[in-house]
Design a protein around this motif. Structure first.
Motif: not given
Length: 272
Positions: A133-154
């Motif tokens: 679960p830890t690795a899966l969370t880190a992967a999802i956060e890394d893949m969705l980090k571009w959403l930070q530019y849209l003010k999304v709390d990834v």
């Protein structure tokens, strides 16, 4: 049946698939799921079956462990199977009663859909079985980090997903304990009609909700005591780096995905 649910649990076996980058495994799983969804011929579903067998073999996880996740879906599979038998039209009629008829095409479609559901369950289980679960969370956060530019709390989204996956086995154990405790008090969960069975679930659901809220408060207090304030300014213990094996696995998956599409257009043996 609750004892057979193992979705969300990590199964350590030290296989090649366990060592793949979690980000690549998410992409591979999505491609395979889409590929199985678009399977529309005998050859394409045969290719999906072969890929699924290869994943089971490479993951070094017993087949029965994968099939456990299909047990809760047996009523849905049976319902879908019967629905296709009744409503799918066909030319080769085997049996006819009133407005309903049973054809060879209906049987083929029903078997095809049921088989597809089982393959989808196995493929999605592969991701959680081979990734913590830890690795899966880190992967999802890394893949969705571009959403930070849209003010999304990834980070918060990834954290919620991680907590949800982490507590699936815990809630299953909690349900088993509640059921055993209620049975020791003389509760009967199996006899009677559907209404009585639904009413019998109330002594299980109420303690489960209370226990879940208590665990949530305890987790929130623990995070506050450790000065957790979100992802801003936090660093990672391990940085994910892609390896040559990750690209090879992704390339093979892309080849299989292309094969699904091509085999659907070939229609060598007809639609099914």
């Amino acid at each position: 049946m609750i004892h057979d649910i193992s979705f969300g649990q990590y199964y350590p076996s030290g296989s090649v698939l366990h060592k793949l980058d979690p980000r690549f495994k998410i992409i591979i799983t999505l491609l395979l799921v889409i590929g199985i969804f678009i399977c529309d011929s005998v050859l394409s579903i045969a290719l999906a079956f072969a890929v699924t067998l290869a994943i089971i073999f490479l993951s070094k996880i017993p087949l029965l462990t994968y099939l456990k996740n299909t047990k809760p879906l047996i009523p849905i599979i049976i319902f879908t199977f019967v629905l296709n038998l009744i409503y799918v039209p066909g030319e080769e009629i085997l049996f006819k009663f009133w407005r309903f008829s049973l054809s060879v095409e209906a049987i083929q479609t029903a078997v095809f859909i049921a088989f597809r559901i089982v393959l989808l369950v196995i493929i999605t289980s592969f991701l959680t079985y081979t990734t913590t679960p830890t690795a899966l969370t880190a992967a999802i956060e890394d893949m969705l980090k571009w959403l930070q530019y849209l003010k999304v709390d990834v980070h918060s989204i990834a954290m919620m997903m991680s907590i949800a996956l982490r507590f699936i086995p815990t809630l299953i154990d909690e349900i088993n304990k509640i059921i055993n405790a209620q049975k020791a008090r003389g509760a009967d969960f199996e006899s009677g009609n559907i209404i009585k069975k639904i009413k019998a679930m109330i002594p299980i659901l109420i303690p489960l909700f209370i226990s879940s809220f208590r665990r949530a408060y305890e987790l929130a207090n623990a995070m506050e005591c450790r000065c957790y304030h979100g992802g801003e300014g936090r660093t990672k213990l391990k940085t994910m780096k892609a390896k040559p094996g990750d690209y090879v696995a992704l390339l093979l998956t892309a080849v299989f995905f292309t094969g699904f599409i091509l085999l659907n257009y070939m229609k060598v043996f007809g639609r099914y």
